[in-house]
Motif scaffolding. Sequence first.
Motif, PDB file in Angstrom:
ATOM      1  N   ILE A  94       4.856  -5.685 -17.771  1.00 46.06           N
ATOM      2  CA  ILE A  94       4.240  -5.804 -16.439  1.00 46.06           C
ATOM      3  C   ILE A  94       3.889  -7.278 -16.180  1.00 46.06           C
ATOM      4  O   ILE A  94       3.273  -7.929 -17.015  1.00 46.06           O
ATOM      5  CB  ILE A  94       2.932  -4.994 -16.332  1.00 46.06           C
ATOM      6  N   SER A  95       4.292  -7.773 -15.023  1.00 46.06           N
ATOM      7  CA  SER A  95       3.906  -9.136 -14.650  1.00 46.06           C
ATOM      8  C   SER A  95       3.016  -9.049 -13.408  1.00 46.06           C
ATOM      9  O   SER A  95       2.844  -7.975 -12.823  1.00 46.06           O
ATOM     10  CB  SER A  95       5.144  -9.965 -14.349  1.00 46.06           C
ATOM     11  N   ARG A  96       2.515 -10.201 -12.985  1.00 42.81           N
ATOM     12  CA  ARG A  96       1.669 -10.248 -11.780  1.00 42.81           C
ATOM     13  C   ARG A  96       2.410  -9.687 -10.584  1.00 42.81           C
ATOM     14  O   ARG A  96       1.843  -8.987  -9.758  1.00 42.81           O
ATOM     15  CB  ARG A  96       1.287 -11.702 -11.469  1.00 42.81           C
ATOM     16  N   VAL A  97       3.717 -10.016 -10.525  1.00 43.38           N
ATOM     17  CA  VAL A  97       4.507  -9.581  -9.360  1.00 43.38           C
ATOM     18  C   VAL A  97       4.573  -8.047  -9.300  1.00 43.38           C
ATOM     19  O   VAL A  97       4.400  -7.446  -8.240  1.00 43.38           O
ATOM     20  CB  VAL A  97       5.940 -10.170  -9.438  1.00 43.38           C
ATOM     21  N   HIS A  98       4.785  -7.418 -10.472  1.00 44.26           N
ATOM     22  CA  HIS A  98       4.847  -5.947 -10.492  1.00 44.26           C
ATOM     23  C   HIS A  98       3.517  -5.348 -10.045  1.00 44.26           C
ATOM     24  O   HIS A  98       3.470  -4.371  -9.294  1.00 44.26           O
ATOM     25  CB  HIS A  98       5.173  -5.431 -11.900  1.00 44.26           C
ATOM     26  N   LEU A  99       2.430  -5.953 -10.529  1.00 38.73           N
ATOM     27  CA  LEU A  99       1.114  -5.414 -10.187  1.00 38.73           C
ATOM     28  C   LEU A  99       0.851  -5.587  -8.685  1.00 38.73           C
ATOM     29  O   LEU A  99       0.345  -4.680  -8.019  1.00 38.73           O
ATOM     30  CB  LEU A  99       0.028  -6.119 -11.016  1.00 38.73           C
ATOM     31  N   GLU A 100       1.220  -6.737  -8.162  1.00 41.54           N
ATOM     32  CA  GLU A 100       1.004  -6.977  -6.723  1.00 41.54           C
ATOM     33  C   GLU A 100       1.840  -6.017  -5.883  1.00 41.54           C
ATOM     34  O   GLU A 100       1.371  -5.466  -4.880  1.00 41.54           O
ATOM     35  CB  GLU A 100       1.349  -8.435  -6.380  1.00 41.54           C
ATOM     36  N   MET A 101       3.089  -5.807  -6.313  1.00 40.70           N
ATOM     37  CA  MET A 101       3.964  -4.872  -5.569  1.00 40.70           C
ATOM     38  C   MET A 101       3.364  -3.461  -5.588  1.00 40.70           C
ATOM     39  O   MET A 101       3.299  -2.769  -4.569  1.00 40.70           O
ATOM     40  CB  MET A 101       5.362  -4.818  -6.207  1.00 40.70           C
ATOM     41  N   ALA A 102       2.932  -3.058  -6.779  1.00 38.16           N
ATOM     42  CA  ALA A 102       2.370  -1.702  -6.908  1.00 38.16           C
ATOM     43  C   ALA A 102       1.096  -1.579  -6.076  1.00 38.16           C
ATOM     44  O   ALA A 102       0.871  -0.564  -5.405  1.00 38.16           O
ATOM     45  CB  ALA A 102       2.095  -1.392  -8.377  1.00 38.16           C
ATOM     46  N   PHE A 103       0.272  -2.608  -6.106  1.00 39.52           N
ATOM     47  CA  PHE A 103      -0.982  -2.569  -5.351  1.00 39.52           C
ATOM     48  C   PHE A 103      -0.700  -2.424  -3.856  1.00 39.52           C
ATOM     49  O   PHE A 103      -1.309  -1.607  -3.158  1.00 39.52           O
ATOM     50  CB  PHE A 103      -1.791  -3.859  -5.611  1.00 39.52           C
ATOM     51  N   HIS A 104       0.267  -3.213  -3.394  1.00 42.81           N
ATOM     52  CA  HIS A 104       0.613  -3.147  -1.972  1.00 42.81           C
ATOM     53  C   HIS A 104       1.115  -1.742  -1.619  1.00 42.81           C
ATOM     54  O   HIS A 104       0.694  -1.145  -0.624  1.00 42.81           O
ATOM     55  CB  HIS A 104       1.682  -4.198  -1.660  1.00 42.81           C
ATOM     56  N   LYS A 105       1.985  -1.212  -2.478  1.00 38.60           N
ATOM     57  CA  LYS A 105       2.572   0.118  -2.203  1.00 38.60           C
ATOM     58  C   LYS A 105       1.473   1.182  -2.138  1.00 38.60           C
ATOM     59  O   LYS A 105       1.476   2.053  -1.271  1.00 38.60           O
ATOM     60  CB  LYS A 105       3.577   0.455  -3.317  1.00 38.60           C
ATOM     61  N   LEU A 106       0.536   1.126  -3.083  1.00 37.23           N
ATOM     62  CA  LEU A 106      -0.440   2.219  -3.180  1.00 37.23           C
ATOM     63  C   LEU A 106      -1.651   2.049  -2.262  1.00 37.23           C
ATOM     64  O   LEU A 106      -2.214   3.040  -1.802  1.00 37.23           O
ATOM     65  CB  LEU A 106      -0.931   2.354  -4.629  1.00 37.23           C
TER      66      LEU A 106
END
Length: 309
Positions: free
Chosen positions: A285-297
């Motif tokens: 998991i990188s920052r980008v994955h976390l940011e993408m997931a946060f935006h999605k959810l």
Amino acid sequence: METTIRQATIGNVTVYKSEPFDPVNSYFSSFIGRRNELRLITASWISGAHKMPLNPILIGVPGIGKNRLVYEIAKKTSHKLFIFQGHEDVTAEELCVSVRFGKTSNTMDYILSPLATAMIEGGICLLDEIGKCRPKALALLVSVLDERRYIDSNLLGERIHAHPGFRFIAATNTTDINLLPEFILSRMRPQINVGYPSKDEIDDILRRECDGLNSEVDDLIDLFWVMWREHTGQLGSIAPRDALYLFGLASRLSAIGETSEYAEHGNAISGIADTFPDKGLHTGISRVHLEMAFHKLFTEPKLEIPIRI
Ligand SMILES: Nc1ncnc2c1ncn2[C@@H]1O[C@H](COP(=O)(O)OP(=O)(O)O)[C@@H](O)[C@H]1O
Ligand SMILES: [Mg+2]
């Protein structure tokens, strides 16, 4: 007729029992906190020769950990756990017994509900989403919750008595509590409000979930709190389910990034499963994955679903 372990006899009738739920599986990370709630439930269930156990009700927003609390107690006390999922269409009789066609012609099988099975087995019954059940269906519960500790089944034409070990607990979403009729609420004590875990507890839940997989997990958790504070203006007030889904989605996004087969063919579901560790989250998991997931959810505008008339 030879009886199997799923069968029991009530009066003169042979019935099938419901299956218990065994929460010992790898989907559950370690249990964090909730000492007060565990103590309250355990205390409520103490009984003696002249004292009946109480019937607590857990109240809290979805994903806060109501079910998980009951799973923990079932595990700790080695009691079998039977879960009845409440909904609007539950009937009083379904709370007790259902019928289905038997394997041989012209026969019917009686299936004891999770509630009735817990009663005869001396297990724990969790009536989940009790607030969604209609008062008419819940009327049948009254004799279970008071000194009588029995339930009358019209279908069987029999009375089912609770084993001394039987314990009852219900759970409801905060918004549904007002829908419960007084004749049930007054028998459900204590009312246990399951609130948001502290920030430290959420950190621990996430750390355990990522256990041993990612040395940068603390940085990711810090980043998550920064985003959460920007989004909601507060720290800590997230349900464990939402926090776990966020890291779960970020983890899957990182897994898919590394699964070139999927990127090329779009259907390598088994390939993805293979890249996933048996337990815990994906390492990358990188920052980008976390940011993408946060935006999605959390921040992506919700879809407007058209109403069909
Ligand atoms: N105290 C806790 N420690 C670890 N995980 C938890 C805790 N509370 C809840 N969870 C996890 O959060 C998720 C949602 O919990 P759940 O009990 O299903 O919520 P509810 O029944 O209130 O909707 C589950 O994956 C559960 O395992
Ligand atoms: Mg639940």
